[in-house]
Design a protein around this motif. Structure first.
Motif, PDB file in Angstrom:
ATOM      1  N   ALA A  31       0.840  -1.203   0.000  1.00  0.00           N
ATOM      2  CA  ALA A  31       0.000   0.000   0.000  1.00  0.00           C
ATOM      3  C   ALA A  31       0.871   1.248   0.000  1.00  0.00           C
ATOM      4  CB  ALA A  31      -0.907  -0.004   1.227  1.00  0.00           C
ATOM      5  N   CYS A  32       0.279   2.352  -0.425  1.00  0.00           N
ATOM      6  CA  CYS A  32       1.010   3.620  -0.472  1.00  0.00           C
ATOM      7  C   CYS A  32       1.026   4.238   0.923  1.00  0.00           C
ATOM      8  CB  CYS A  32       0.361   4.584  -1.457  1.00  0.00           C
ATOM      9  SG  CYS A  32       1.195   6.192  -1.519  1.00  0.00           S
ATOM     10  N   ILE A  33       2.013   3.853   1.727  1.00  0.00           N
ATOM     11  CA  ILE A  33       2.066   4.419   3.068  1.00  0.00           C
ATOM     12  C   ILE A  33       2.640   5.834   3.068  1.00  0.00           C
ATOM     13  CG2 ILE A  33       2.179   2.156   4.184  1.00  0.00           C
ATOM     14  CD1 ILE A  33       5.152   2.540   4.568  1.00  0.00           C
ATOM     15  N   CYS A  34       3.214   6.279   1.961  1.00  0.00           N
ATOM     16  CA  CYS A  34       3.648   7.679   1.875  1.00  0.00           C
ATOM     17  C   CYS A  34       2.447   8.612   2.057  1.00  0.00           C
ATOM     18  CB  CYS A  34       4.291   7.975   0.526  1.00  0.00           C
ATOM     19  SG  CYS A  34       5.879   7.214   0.240  1.00  0.00           S
ATOM     20  N   CYS A  35       1.469   8.489   1.173  1.00  0.00           N
ATOM     21  CA  CYS A  35       0.281   9.343   1.239  1.00  0.00           C
ATOM     22  C   CYS A  35      -0.627   8.968   2.399  1.00  0.00           C
ATOM     23  CB  CYS A  35      -0.511   9.244  -0.067  1.00  0.00           C
ATOM     24  SG  CYS A  35       0.251  10.084  -1.459  1.00  0.00           S
ATOM     25  N   ASP A  36      -0.835   7.670   2.590  1.00  0.00           N
ATOM     26  CA  ASP A  36      -1.884   7.236   3.506  1.00  0.00           C
ATOM     27  C   ASP A  36      -1.510   7.405   4.971  1.00  0.00           C
ATOM     28  OD1 ASP A  36      -3.135   6.680   1.177  1.00  0.00           O
ATOM     29  OD2 ASP A  36      -3.223   4.512   1.422  1.00  0.00           O
ATOM     30  N   LEU A  37      -0.222   7.330   5.316  1.00  0.00           N
ATOM     31  CA  LEU A  37       0.156   7.610   6.704  1.00  0.00           C
ATOM     32  C   LEU A  37       0.104   9.103   7.002  1.00  0.00           C
ATOM     33  CD1 LEU A  37       3.075   5.146   7.533  1.00  0.00           C
ATOM     34  CD2 LEU A  37       0.748   5.160   8.454  1.00  0.00           C
ATOM     35  N   ALA A  38       0.166   9.929   5.969  1.00  0.00           N
ATOM     36  CA  ALA A  38      -0.014  11.371   6.164  1.00  0.00           C
ATOM     37  C   ALA A  38      -1.496  11.731   6.248  1.00  0.00           C
ATOM     38  CB  ALA A  38       0.633  12.139   5.005  1.00  0.00           C
ATOM     39  N   GLY A  39      -2.352  10.825   5.794  1.00  0.00           N
ATOM     40  CA  GLY A  39      -3.780  11.112   5.711  1.00  0.00           C
ATOM     41  C   GLY A  39      -4.428  11.445   7.030  1.00  0.00           C
ATOM     42  N   SER A  40      -3.912  10.905   8.125  1.00  0.00           N
ATOM     43  CA  SER A  40      -4.495  11.218   9.425  1.00  0.00           C
ATOM     44  C   SER A  40      -4.394  12.707   9.719  1.00  0.00           C
ATOM     45  CB  SER A  40      -3.781  10.429  10.528  1.00  0.00           C
ATOM     46  OG  SER A  40      -2.410  10.770  10.601  1.00  0.00           O
ATOM     47  N   ALA A  41      -3.285  13.330   9.318  1.00  0.00           N
ATOM     48  CA  ALA A  41      -3.089  14.760   9.559  1.00  0.00           C
ATOM     49  C   ALA A  41      -3.816  15.613   8.532  1.00  0.00           C
ATOM     50  CB  ALA A  41      -1.600  15.087   9.548  1.00  0.00           C
ATOM     51  N   THR A  42      -3.753  15.221   7.260  1.00  0.00           N
ATOM     52  CA  THR A  42      -4.370  16.072   6.232  1.00  0.00           C
ATOM     53  C   THR A  42      -5.892  16.019   6.295  1.00  0.00           C
ATOM     54  OG1 THR A  42      -4.208  14.280   4.593  1.00  0.00           O
ATOM     55  CG2 THR A  42      -2.396  15.864   4.678  1.00  0.00           C
ATOM     56  N   ARG A  43      -6.455  14.876   6.712  1.00  0.00           N
ATOM     57  CA  ARG A  43      -7.915  14.791   6.806  1.00  0.00           C
ATOM     58  C   ARG A  43      -8.448  15.580   7.989  1.00  0.00           C
ATOM     59  NH1 ARG A  43     -11.922   9.494   7.445  1.00  0.00           N
ATOM     60  NH2 ARG A  43     -11.389   9.051   5.268  1.00  0.00           N
ATOM     61  N   VAL A  44      -7.896  15.351   9.170  1.00  0.00           N
ATOM     62  CA  VAL A  44      -8.462  15.958  10.376  1.00  0.00           C
ATOM     63  C   VAL A  44      -8.259  17.474  10.398  1.00  0.00           C
ATOM     64  CG1 VAL A  44      -6.466  15.825  11.926  1.00  0.00           C
ATOM     65  CG2 VAL A  44      -8.770  15.502  12.848  1.00  0.00           C
ATOM     66  N   ASN A  45      -7.232  17.970   9.701  1.00  0.00           N
ATOM     67  CA  ASN A  45      -6.981  19.412   9.677  1.00  0.00           C
ATOM     68  C   ASN A  45      -7.555  20.103   8.442  1.00  0.00           C
ATOM     69  OD1 ASN A  45      -5.377  19.777  12.149  1.00  0.00           O
ATOM     70  ND2 ASN A  45      -3.907  18.427  11.132  1.00  0.00           N
ATOM     71  N   GLY A  46      -8.335  19.366   7.639  1.00  0.00           N
ATOM     72  CA  GLY A  46      -9.011  19.966   6.493  1.00  0.00           C
ATOM     73  C   GLY A  46      -8.108  20.258   5.318  1.00  0.00           C
ATOM     74  N   ILE A  47      -6.873  19.766   5.338  1.00  0.00           N
ATOM     75  CA  ILE A  47      -5.958  19.979   4.212  1.00  0.00           C
ATOM     76  C   ILE A  47      -6.384  19.132   3.025  1.00  0.00           C
ATOM     77  CG2 ILE A  47      -3.560  19.718   3.450  1.00  0.00           C
ATOM     78  CD1 ILE A  47      -2.761  20.225   6.409  1.00  0.00           C
ATOM     79  N   ASN A  48      -6.779  17.901   3.306  1.00  0.00           N
ATOM     80  CA  ASN A  48      -7.312  16.997   2.284  1.00  0.00           C
ATOM     81  C   ASN A  48      -8.420  16.158   2.917  1.00  0.00           C
ATOM     82  OD1 ASN A  48      -7.876  15.264   0.191  1.00  0.00           O
ATOM     83  ND2 ASN A  48      -5.942  14.157   0.294  1.00  0.00           N
ATOM     84  N   PRO A  49      -9.628  16.679   2.967  1.00  0.00           N
ATOM     85  CA  PRO A  49     -10.736  15.971   3.625  1.00  0.00           C
ATOM     86  C   PRO A  49     -11.027  14.605   3.023  1.00  0.00           C
ATOM     87  CG  PRO A  49     -11.313  18.274   3.187  1.00  0.00           C
ATOM     88  CD  PRO A  49     -10.049  17.996   2.439  1.00  0.00           C
ATOM     89  N   LYS A  50     -10.557  14.354   1.798  1.00  0.00           N
ATOM     90  CA  LYS A  50     -10.840  13.074   1.138  1.00  0.00           C
ATOM     91  C   LYS A  50      -9.692  12.066   1.315  1.00  0.00           C
ATOM     92  CE  LYS A  50     -13.827  15.099  -2.414  1.00  0.00           C
ATOM     93  NZ  LYS A  50     -14.066  15.272  -3.881  1.00  0.00           N
ATOM     94  N   ALA A  51      -8.740  12.386   2.156  1.00  0.00           N
ATOM     95  CA  ALA A  51      -7.602  11.481   2.377  1.00  0.00           C
ATOM     96  C   ALA A  51      -8.087  10.134   2.901  1.00  0.00           C
ATOM     97  CB  ALA A  51      -6.621  12.108   3.364  1.00  0.00           C
ATOM     98  N   LYS A  52      -7.329   9.092   2.577  1.00  0.00           N
ATOM     99  CA  LYS A  52      -7.646   7.721   3.007  1.00  0.00           C
ATOM    100  C   LYS A  52      -6.564   7.263   3.992  1.00  0.00           C
ATOM    101  CE  LYS A  52     -10.980   7.448  -0.103  1.00  0.00           C
ATOM    102  NZ  LYS A  52     -12.398   7.447   0.308  1.00  0.00           N
ATOM    103  N   PRO A  53      -6.705   7.590   5.262  1.00  0.00           N
ATOM    104  CA  PRO A  53      -5.625   7.299   6.214  1.00  0.00           C
ATOM    105  C   PRO A  53      -5.350   5.813   6.409  1.00  0.00           C
ATOM    106  CG  PRO A  53      -7.164   8.919   7.111  1.00  0.00           C
ATOM    107  CD  PRO A  53      -7.806   8.337   5.888  1.00  0.00           C
TER     108      PRO A  53
END
Length: 617
Positions: free
Chosen positions: A465-487
């Motif tokens: 899996a793409c852990i580069c993007c997806d491990l960042a997703g917890s931060a980008t989703r909860v802070n509204g940077i990328n609401p569609k992130a898949k953490p």
């Protein structure tokens, strides 16, 4: 030496946290801004330097939120990775200092920030001084005690982590850049040139290029007052590798200030299993050999410093021992602090249930609160090819399975941090990428495997899996940077014992035994859980070799089994030799489980069957 750093370094010593625990690095996004949430209360935490795109996004987010100036550092700007990291760490340092000053100036009254600071402290001399102030009724004397307490408020450390194995060359305009611009070296440079006075945690391998590069920066050497503005922490899982790495650094005049010992399997994120040695015996070896190693390292370091005309007799300092991985109760915490006498413990996975301290969106908080042992497990998700703890119900896993079901396995490779495979391409690509998985699956179809083996090999390919993007997703989703992130959620197995969403005050009180957040009364003791995980790992690895073992593999499994049995013997004797009172009662309850596990390991039949064709091939 790189003297650019000198203007950023004050001459004061690094502050010492008043707490006996720290929050380790978790993923790339969970603790990316944790210092802004906990440092003012004296709690130290670790920020990942793996993802500079996320770092730049978080710098923009917090600058705009707090009214700080922000000028973008573009991904293609000169030395962008290092400059982004420096700018972000400088921002964290500035904000934490301001928060701490503001906290010092709040009144000593119920609900105030300074009251919260002292209320959360463990039992200590400082806590006694706070209580003495509360018990003082004379206004003048009380004011004097309050002023003294304000002067003793220090923030937690803004430490950083580099995963040494996550290193590769960088390119610009198609041209390969020189080695100091590699991912790891750029991250190191970003930290070294920042104003923050803290430690760098080096983990996941021995990177000689990176270790040698440390010596290019003055901050890792003592200043005129004998102080280090930047300290080195080695996160390790066994004594031998720790000693090798520390000696390499010492020969360059670099002092290791802390060995951060982590359970190989009973942790979150990537799991680096030892060869059957468990945390207790490993920690005991560190304790037994610490003085000898410290003296050896001191000699090497002082020789180099003498050549640099450095004559401070008081340096090097002490070497701290800290431990982390699977700790879940105050009783277990006390075993490490009071019996093993480590300097501090690390608490990671339980903090995933504390949104006040880490980045975690409501959807995944609910999933974590409901997680069972079937929902959390070691996976093949990591492109590194290292076992990776994963929440199987995460949005990342759901998206990965959906792509497979749609006949489009793999992820778009947006970040590219883990590009390392050249099996089908001239330039490296990531094994989690759509490009690689499509090509690899087509290649497997041509190899003539039987149906069962082909299915197994395909599943292994598609598991990445793409852990580069997806491990960042917890931060980008909860802070509204990328609401569609898949953490992706890389919690350790300890998460199944914590289902309550907690406040920072509650988790700190849990650590210090003032209350309990455990929601699984059947939770095994940390030592039992660790032994169980290693037994399962040994069984799973052994089962892979259905066609027989080479002599080398046979020796590996025999050593693993022997080490595991010796470790369990150590744990079984631990209660009799060290524990009294409640600690003894709680531990003895689990000794039967430990004995049953020992019997199962003894019954494992590692046949002395050697497959010579494999060995020769």
């Amino acid at each position: 030496m790189n003297n650019q750093e000198n203007n950023n370094v004050s001459k004061s010593a690094l502050p010492v946290s008043p707490h006996t625990f720290h929050i380790p690095v978790m993923g790339t996004g969970f603790t990316i801004d944790t210092p802004l949430k906990v440092a003012k209360y004296g709690i130290s935490s670790v920020v990942s330097l793996g993802d500079d795109n996320l770092i730049e996004q978080m710098r923009k987010y917090h600058s705009e939120r707090l009214g700080e100036s922000y000028t973008e550092i573009g991904a293609h700007d000169d030395d962008s990775r290092a400059r982004r990291i420096t700018a972000y760490l400088d921002l964290l340092d500035k904000i934490v200092k301001r928060q701490t000053d503001d906290l010092r100036n709040t009144p000593f009254e119920p609900g105030s920030e300074i009251t919260r600071y002292f209320t959360m402290l463990p039992e200590s001399e400082l806590k006694k001084q706070y209580q003495a102030m509360l018990d003082t009724h004379d206004p003048t004397a009380r004011k004097i005690k309050q002023d003294d307490l304000r002067s003793k408020v220090v923030p937690g450390s803004i430490d950083v982590n580099i995963m040494c194995s996550a290193d590769r060359a960088q390119y610009r305009h198609g041209q390969k850049l020189s080695p100091e611009y590699s991912l790891a070296c750029s991250a190191l440079r970003g930290f070294a040139l920042s104003r923050v006075r803290s430690s760098i945690v080096l983990s996941a391998g021995f990177n000689q290029r990176l270790y040698g590069y440390l010596a290019d920066f003055d901050g890792f050497f003592p200043d005129i007052n004998g102080e280090l503005s930047k300290k080195i922490i080695l996160k390790v899982s066994d004594f031998r590798s720790a000693a090798i790495q520390a000696k390499y650094l010492a020969k360059r005049g670099l002092w290791v200030s802390e060995f951060r010992i982590e359970s190989g399997l009973n942790c979150g994120g990537h799991a680096f299993a030892t060869k059957g040695l468990l945390l207790g015996p490993i920690l005991q070896e560190f304790i037994d050999k610490k003085e000898e190693l410290s003296n050896l390292l001191s000699g090497s370091v002082m020789k180099v410093l003498a050549d640099r005309k450095y004559d401070k007799a008081g340096f090097p300092g002490d070497i701290l021992l800290t431990v982390q991985g699977g700790i879940g109760t105050a009783e277990e915490n006390d075993i490490f602090l009071k019996i093993f006498r480590v300097d501090r413990t690390g608490w990671g996975t339980p903090f995933l249930m504390v949104p006040e301290a880490v980045n975690m969106d409501r959807e995944h908080l609910e999933k974590l609160s409901k997680a069972s042992v079937l929902d959390v497990g070691l996976s093949e998700n990591s492109p590194f090819g290292i076992p990776f703890w994963n929440l199987r119900t995460s949005a990342s896993e759901q998206a990965r399975n959906e792509r497979i079901n749609q006949g489009k396995p793999g992820s778009p490779c947006v970040q590219g941090y883990l590009k390392g495979n050249t099996e089908f391409t001239e330039n490296p690509i990531c094994v989690a990428s759509r490009q690689y998985q499509k090509t690899k699956l087509e290649d497997l179809e041509k190899q003539g495997y039987g149906p069962a083996e082909l299915k197994s090999l395909k599943n292994s390919v598609m598991s990445k899996a793409c852990i580069c993007c997806d491990l960042a997703g917890s931060a980008t989703r909860v802070n509204g940077i990328n609401p569609k992130a898949k953490p992706a959620i890389c919690c350790g197995p300890n998460i199944v014992n914590f289902s309550k969403i907690a406040t920072l005050d509650e988790i700190v009180s849990h650590i210090y035994g003032r209350l309990s957040l455990l929601t699984n009364p059947e939770r095994p003791h940390i030592f039992v859980q660790e032994a169980k995980l290693y037994f399962e790992h040994l069984s799973n690895e052994f089962d892979k070799f259905t066609d027989g073992l080479s002599r080398q593999k046979l020796k590996y499994f025999e050593d693993f089994k022997s080490n595991l049995l010796e470790s369990i013997d150590y744990y079984q004797g631990f209660a009799e030799n060290h524990l009294i009172g409640k600690l003894r009662e709680r531990y003895e309850r689990d000794l039967k489980a430990m004995q049953q596990l020992r019997e199962r390991i003894e019954d494992m039949n590692i046949l002395p069957t050697v497959n010579l064709s494999l060995e020769m091939g």
